[in-house]
Design an enzyme around this catalytic site. Structure first.
Site, PDB file in Angstrom:
ATOM      1  N   HIS A  39       8.262 -60.253 -71.378  1.00 47.73           N
ATOM      2  CA  HIS A  39       8.085 -60.644 -70.204  1.00 47.73           C
ATOM      3  C   HIS A  39       7.143 -59.633 -69.190  1.00 47.73           C
ATOM      4  O   HIS A  39       7.638 -59.402 -68.019  1.00 47.73           O
ATOM      5  CB  HIS A  39       9.632 -60.895 -69.556  1.00 47.73           C
ATOM      6  CG  HIS A  39      10.048 -62.372 -70.052  1.00 47.73           C
ATOM      7  ND1 HIS A  39       9.707 -63.577 -69.389  1.00 47.73           N
ATOM      8  CD2 HIS A  39      10.835 -62.707 -71.117  1.00 47.73           C
ATOM      9  CE1 HIS A  39      10.277 -64.393 -70.168  1.00 47.73           C
ATOM     10  NE2 HIS A  39      10.888 -63.873 -71.186  1.00 47.73           N
ATOM     11  N   ASP A  77       3.701 -59.459 -69.953  1.00 48.52           N
ATOM     12  CA  ASP A  77       2.386 -59.798 -70.097  1.00 48.52           C
ATOM     13  C   ASP A  77       1.896 -60.377 -68.701  1.00 48.52           C
ATOM     14  O   ASP A  77       0.614 -59.968 -68.278  1.00 48.52           O
ATOM     15  CB  ASP A  77       2.000 -60.677 -71.363  1.00 48.52           C
ATOM     16  CG  ASP A  77       2.705 -61.952 -71.529  1.00 48.52           C
ATOM     17  OD1 ASP A  77       3.473 -62.088 -70.670  1.00 48.52           O
ATOM     18  OD2 ASP A  77       2.392 -62.672 -72.312  1.00 48.52           O
ATOM     19  N   GLY A  85       9.246 -74.112 -82.757  1.00 48.69           N
ATOM     20  CA  GLY A  85      10.509 -74.266 -81.689  1.00 48.69           C
ATOM     21  C   GLY A  85      11.279 -73.139 -81.729  1.00 48.69           C
ATOM     22  O   GLY A  85      12.556 -73.158 -81.258  1.00 48.69           O
ATOM     23  N   GLY A  99      10.325 -69.538 -81.026  1.00 50.25           N
ATOM     24  CA  GLY A  99       9.684 -68.581 -80.274  1.00 50.25           C
ATOM     25  C   GLY A  99       8.798 -67.593 -81.201  1.00 50.25           C
ATOM     26  O   GLY A  99       8.815 -66.335 -80.831  1.00 50.25           O
ATOM     27  N   SER A 115       5.831 -68.735 -81.806  1.00 48.49           N
ATOM     28  CA  SER A 115       4.242 -68.872 -81.232  1.00 48.49           C
ATOM     29  C   SER A 115       3.606 -69.949 -81.982  1.00 48.49           C
ATOM     30  O   SER A 115       2.477 -69.654 -82.395  1.00 48.49           O
ATOM     31  CB  SER A 115       3.545 -67.574 -81.140  1.00 48.49           C
ATOM     32  OG  SER A 115       4.017 -66.840 -80.067  1.00 48.49           O
ATOM     33  N   SER A 116       4.158 -70.879 -82.438  1.00 43.55           N
ATOM     34  CA  SER A 116       3.600 -71.836 -83.434  1.00 43.55           C
ATOM     35  C   SER A 116       2.734 -72.888 -82.490  1.00 43.55           C
ATOM     36  O   SER A 116       1.428 -73.202 -83.139  1.00 43.55           O
ATOM     37  CB  SER A 116       4.516 -72.969 -83.816  1.00 43.55           C
ATOM     38  OG  SER A 116       5.282 -73.585 -82.784  1.00 43.55           O
ATOM     39  N   ASP A 163       0.526 -64.143 -76.819  1.00 41.74           N
ATOM     40  CA  ASP A 163       0.846 -64.990 -78.204  1.00 41.74           C
ATOM     41  C   ASP A 163      -0.488 -65.322 -78.625  1.00 41.74           C
ATOM     42  O   ASP A 163      -0.762 -65.234 -79.862  1.00 41.74           O
ATOM     43  CB  ASP A 163       1.535 -66.112 -78.011  1.00 41.74           C
ATOM     44  CG  ASP A 163       2.933 -65.899 -77.303  1.00 41.74           C
ATOM     45  OD1 ASP A 163       3.419 -64.626 -77.434  1.00 41.74           O
ATOM     46  OD2 ASP A 163       3.504 -66.801 -76.687  1.00 41.74           O
ATOM     47  N   TYR A 189      11.562 -69.877 -67.535  1.00 39.39           N
ATOM     48  CA  TYR A 189      10.426 -68.907 -67.590  1.00 39.39           C
ATOM     49  C   TYR A 189       9.620 -68.799 -66.277  1.00 39.39           C
ATOM     50  O   TYR A 189       9.161 -67.908 -65.924  1.00 39.39           O
ATOM     51  CB  TYR A 189       9.567 -69.553 -68.795  1.00 39.39           C
ATOM     52  CG  TYR A 189       8.193 -68.477 -69.035  1.00 39.39           C
ATOM     53  CD1 TYR A 189       8.845 -67.518 -69.958  1.00 39.39           C
ATOM     54  CD2 TYR A 189       7.217 -68.833 -68.580  1.00 39.39           C
ATOM     55  CE1 TYR A 189       7.502 -66.759 -70.441  1.00 39.39           C
ATOM     56  CE2 TYR A 189       5.983 -67.905 -68.922  1.00 39.39           C
ATOM     57  CZ  TYR A 189       6.137 -67.036 -69.665  1.00 39.39           C
ATOM     58  OH  TYR A 189       5.039 -66.217 -70.104  1.00 39.39           O
TER      59      TYR A 189
HETATM   60  C1  GLA Z   1       6.561 -66.238 -74.312  1.00 43.96           C
HETATM   61  C2  GLA Z   1       4.946 -66.471 -73.528  1.00 43.96           C
HETATM   62  C3  GLA Z   1       4.439 -64.871 -73.532  1.00 43.96           C
HETATM   63  C4  GLA Z   1       5.339 -64.045 -72.990  1.00 43.96           C
HETATM   64  C5  GLA Z   1       6.657 -64.033 -73.815  1.00 43.96           C
HETATM   65  C6  GLA Z   1       7.757 -63.155 -73.119  1.00 43.96           C
HETATM   66  O1  GLA Z   1       6.196 -66.146 -75.440  1.00 43.96           O
HETATM   67  O2  GLA Z   1       4.204 -67.379 -74.104  1.00 43.96           O
HETATM   68  O3  GLA Z   1       3.284 -65.085 -72.906  1.00 43.96           O
HETATM   69  O4  GLA Z   1       5.263 -64.076 -71.827  1.00 43.96           O
HETATM   70  O5  GLA Z   1       7.213 -65.279 -73.607  1.00 43.96           O
HETATM   71  O6  GLA Z   1       7.471 -61.838 -73.355  1.00 43.96           O
END
Ligand code: GLA
Length: 392
Positions: free
Chosen positions: A41, A43, A128, A130, A132-133, A178, A228
């Site tokens: 959190h 970026d 799903g 976390g 980053s698919s 990501d 978020y």
């Molecule tokens: C998700 C978002 C990222 C980042 C993270 C938290 O993965 O896609 O950009 O903000 O949450 O670090």
């Protein structure tokens, strides 16, 4: 989500492509999922992140479409969708097609017109959880389509195209982490990114004695999406009170000065971000020194702050993180923390390689015993970022 995955490559996707479309792909590209080691959190607050690419990839195969229409297949076994070229750069149905539509639109804004293509997508990035698919999908699509069109789009630009696709076509207000690591990751390296100017440093992670262990909590809380956006808003509110353009510019001293004005919530949100940026720096330093104990301390601090100040963890993820200190092999774990956006998903731990399988086994057993949840894990090393696997 299943973290134990089958192998995929240009060789595995090509026979499927031929079966569906009756001809061979002319370009096959891949881009990986990621696990974030530290810097959560931060970026979208212009701060620092330190993720690594996974060996799990999204593979996209394309060829010119002989029908004058786009023909896309979302994954093996999916039905084919047909899209008129005039509609391909606008949001539409089915939902997954927006990842491709967004990329086509963003390429168009850069003067690259994508002609009708036959496209097949395959992925072994768990969905799903976390990892980053979606970023892997966007960046793989962009890498494939740019290569197909003979357009020179830099990895960072491909990451920005992926992020803009999330914002405008998928409605997810994500940061850049990501997509950036998916595009720019390097085998055997973690990457420390300065999200303010997108400059980065590759950090070797070649010590054979240390492994990265990812464990899925097997939960995804439904408040995730709103949560978020709400955190982003808290950070913006804190900036307004602190009088800074982003929390990157804020310090712990400034925070203490404005504590009363900020109120408890914004104070804690900002304290997380400011502290997390400092922890990324100390983690990077520790990894470069091979000081895994200190790296672990930074990870523990990160988790505590995400749990208590930023409030994006959940009971199941907290349980996994605390089990890492309680299992019989706990002394083999340098540190563990939640990874990704939060509200469920995975934890990441740095573990002594000779004990990593034992640690994973004990963690899964204890998790099942205490919460009754069966889950899976992944032992991994930093993988390679986006690349063209094949071009005719
Ligand atoms: C998700 C978002 C990222 C980042 C993270 C938290 O993965 O896609 O950009 O903000 O949450 O670090």
């Amino acid at each position: 989500m299943d973290l134990e995955q089958r192998e995929i490559s240009a060789e595995t996707i090509t026979p499927y492509f031929e079966r569906y479309f009756g001809h061979k792909p002319t370009v096959v590209a891949a881009s990986p999922g990621r696990v974030n080691l530290i810097g959560e959190h931060t970026d979208y607050n212009n701060g620092f992140v330190l993720p690594m690419a996974l060996n799990n990839i999204n593979v996209v195969a394309v060829a010119p479409s002989p029908t004058g229409k786009h023909r896309w297949i979302g994954s093996l076994g999916d039905t084919m969708i047909e899209i008129d070229p005039a509609d391909a750069s606008k949001p539409g149905e089915p939902f997954w097609s927006n990842y491709v539509r967004g990329v086509i639109c963003m390429l168009g804004r850069r003067g690259v017109q994508v002609p009708p293509v036959d496209m097949l997508i395959d992925s072994n990035v768990p969905r799903g959880g976390g990892l980053s698919s979606s970023a892997a999908f966007e960046v793989a699509t962009c890498t494939a389509l740019a290569a197909f069109c003979g357009a020179d789009i830099s990895p960072t630009d491909r990451a920005l195209i992926g992020q803009a696709t999330e914002h405008e076509f998928v409605n997810v207000p994500c940061g850049i982490m990501d997509q950036f690591i998916s595009a720019n990751g390097r085998k055997d390296h973690a990457l420390m990114l300065d999200c303010k100017d997108l400059s980065y440093k590759l950090i070797p992670m070649t010590d054979p004695n240390v492994s990265v262990l990812v464990i899925d909590s097997a939960v995804k809380h439904s408040l995730a999406d709103g949560g978020y956006a709400a955190r982003r808003k808290n950070c913006e509110d804190a900036c307004a009170i602190l009088g800074v353009p982003s929390l990157r510019e804020a310090t712990l001293e400034m925070l203490e000065e404005k504590k009363a004005e900020l109120g408890d919530l914004c104070y804690r949100r900002a304290r997380h971000v400011i502290g997390e940026n400092l922890r990324v720096a100390s983690f990077a330093e520790a990894v470069q020194q091979g000081d895994w104990e200190s790296a672990g301390i930074a990870m523990r601090g990160s988790h505590a702050s995400l749990k208590d100040d930023f409030e994006v963890s959940c009971a199941e993820v907290d349980k996994l993180v605390s089990l890492a200190d309680e299992i019989p092999s706990a002394s083999a774990v340098y540190g563990a923390r939640m990874t990704g956006g939060g509200f469920g998903g995975c934890i990441v731990a740095l573990v002594k390689s000779d004990s990593v399988e034992q640690v994973a086994k004990e963690m899964l057993e204890a998790y099942r015993k205490e919460l009754g949840i069966e889950t899976t894990y992944l032992v991994t090393r930093p993988g390679e970022g986006a690349r063209v696997l094949y071009k005719a």
